[in-house]
Scaffold this active site. Structure first.
Site: not given
Length: 528
Positions: A62, A116, A147, A232
């Protein structure tokens, strides 16, 4: 220290280490020894299987301002198997926006697809999950704990900051799970496990909490309510010390930590994200580097992986990153996630179905096939507005309903949609002999002027299609000719035509077909 920092099993009151680097090396070394010992025991939960195309997945990450409906369709044209994601949709946006279709709508052929959401309200996230999975029938709903931007993790306190607020993250996931009824007809409805359709995307560390012990304690805390983790493979730095772009590149990648987490939590599923730029790298990471039939636990396997630790001297990657593929991929390492590569070079994904998934063939053979299908899609999504008398503006999806075209084409788009054009060039955007063939309007000048006069107010075109629609439709194809000499001509023509207000009402499909006419035919038809 935040009150809900994941505590250690041996000391519930333990604080995060002040010397993160020393603690990092200590915990990584202990974990490796522990995992090697357990793997040699060959228990069913720790036995690692190899290369199985049936359960490995490639996801398109995303990306804010990129993972739009149009971008997803372009990738779906290139690959029928890749898993697509939406942009992050904020929980209160889902509940209060007047046009949900603009944010949550997708095309039927884009399955499998993940939505998401981001937020810090259990009630709002729970309600958004119900809407996403039950009404829109997405295959999965993912909670963003990844994020790091100051706007998200700072001012609004969701995203990566939730890694420091584990109790809140758990409450959100519980509410999300409680709102899943497993009655939809999507592709994952048959999986009744507690977290079959709810997942988390997060980092492997945050700020000074950058060790295997912290990452493991975070996953351990969430495991009762979620068993699907997209990692991540780098930590993030909050409090505005790094911007979002820096947080995607400066903290070193640490793939071995992801492999360690896979082995520590055999009942969870993991996907790895960060720094994967080619399909070859994705396949090596997802399947491992050994031949089929190899079994984890050999001395060579353990010795090799023990040498690859951050900061890594062997990988020779920026900032000491360790990007070594696993010798044998853990069975619960379900796949990889690629993002920026899809933006920079979409055609990289033309071979996903064959190379990564083992299909007999790929959907498209060349760029012309891709562009023609994408043009067809744009013409269905945002029809022409040059031949109607409706004053409403196409500003978002869906376009205003009930618009009726009075003609099949106007004097401008007749060169593409008119009967002569259809016979000579077809709707396939027939290319030129070289890059010098810049697309121009080809209708009779007097007819063109007369036509434009009917569409102007005080010499300016009456807008029927907003410039934002043209921009978001052309944006996904900007990198379609990456690596081809003189490919900037295509981008320049797209930009010029996209900014030409006199042809905007003919629609984004028309503009892209005109841009195709500037591309040499041998380039359009050259096989990937």
């Amino acid at each position: 220290m935040p009150p809900d920092y994941p505590t250690r099993d041996d000391d519930p009151e333990a604080a995060p280490p002040h010397n993160a680097q020393k603690e990092y090396h200590r915990s990584e070394t202990l974990a490796l020894s522990y995992l090697s010992l357990n793997n040699h025991q060959s228990s069913p939960s720790n036995t690692i299987t190899t290369n199985n195309n049936t359960n490995k997945e490639l996801h398109i990450a995303p990306m804010l301002n990129y993972s739009t409906r149009e971008f997803r369709q372009l990738i779906r044209i290139l690959s029928k198997r890749a898993v697509l994601w939406t942009e992050m949709v904020v929980d209160d946006t889902v509940q209060h926006v007047s046009n949900r279709e603009e944010h949550l709508g997708y095309d039927d052929n884009t399955h499998p697809i993940v939505c998401q959401i981001g937020g810090n309200s259990p009630d709002l996230c729970g309600a958004a999950t119900s809407l996403v999975l039950e009404h829109y029938e997405y295959d999965e709903c993912n909670l963003n704990i990844d994020c790091p931007s100051e706007r998200v993790s700072g001012k609004r306190e969701f995203g990566a900051i939730l890694m420091k607020k584990t109790e809140l993250a758990k409450d959100i996931l519980r509410k999300m799970q409680s709102n899943v009824t497993y009655t939809s007809n999507n592709s994952k409805a048959d999986d009744k496990s507690p977290s079959a359709k709810v997942s988390v995307k997060c980092r492997i560390g945050v700020d000074e909490w950058d060790d295997l012990e912290f990452a493991a304690s975070f996953i351990r805390a969430l495991e009762p309510t979620c068993r699907r983790f997209y990692l991540h493979a780098r930590k993030c730095v909050l409090d505005g010390l790094m911007n979002a772009r820096q947080n995607r590149s400066i903290p070193p990648l640490n793939y071995p930590r992801v492999y360690d987490l896979c082995r520590m939590f055999p009942d969870c599923e993991f996907w790895i994200n960060g720094g994967i730029r080619t399909l070859q790298d994705a396949k090596r990471i997802a399947h491992g580097t050994t031949k089929r039939g190899a079994v984890e636990g050999t001395t060579a396997c353990c010795n090799r992986e023990s040498l690859h630790r951050v900061p890594c001297q062997l990988c020779n990657a920026p900032y000491g990153s360790c990007i070594e593929p696993p010798t044998v991929a853990p069975a619960n390492l379900r796949g990889c996630m690629m993002g920026r590569a899809a933006v920079d070079d979409p055609c990289l994904f033309h071979d996903v179905d064959r190379y990564f998934y083992g299909e007999a063939s790929n959907p498209c053979k060349n760029r012309r096939e891709v562009l023609v299908q994408y043009c067809d899609y744009l013409e269905r999504l945002y029809p022409r507005r040059c031949c109607d008398s409706d004053e409403r503006i196409t500003y978002e999806y869906p376009p205003p309903p009930g618009i009726i075209n009075e003609r099949d084409y106007c004097c401008i788009c007749a060169d593409v949609y008119g009967p002569v054009a259809a016979g000579e060039t077809g709707l396939d955007g027939k290319g030129t002999s070289d890059w010098s063939g810049v697309a121009t309007l080809t209708t009779d000048k007097e007819d063109e002027v007369a036509c434009l006069e009917k569409k102007t107010i005080r010499g300016k075109p009456k807008p029927r299609i907003a410039s934002r629609i043209i921009g978001r439709c052309l944006k996904p194809v900007q990198g379609l000719f990456l690596g081809i000499p003189n490919s900037r001509v295509f981008r320049r023509v797209c930009d010029n035509l996209g900014q030409d207000a006199t042809i905007r009402n003919c629609g984004p499909g028309y503009i892209l077909r005109k841009a195709m006419m500037a591309v040499p035919s041998d380039i359009l038809d050259k096989e990937f």
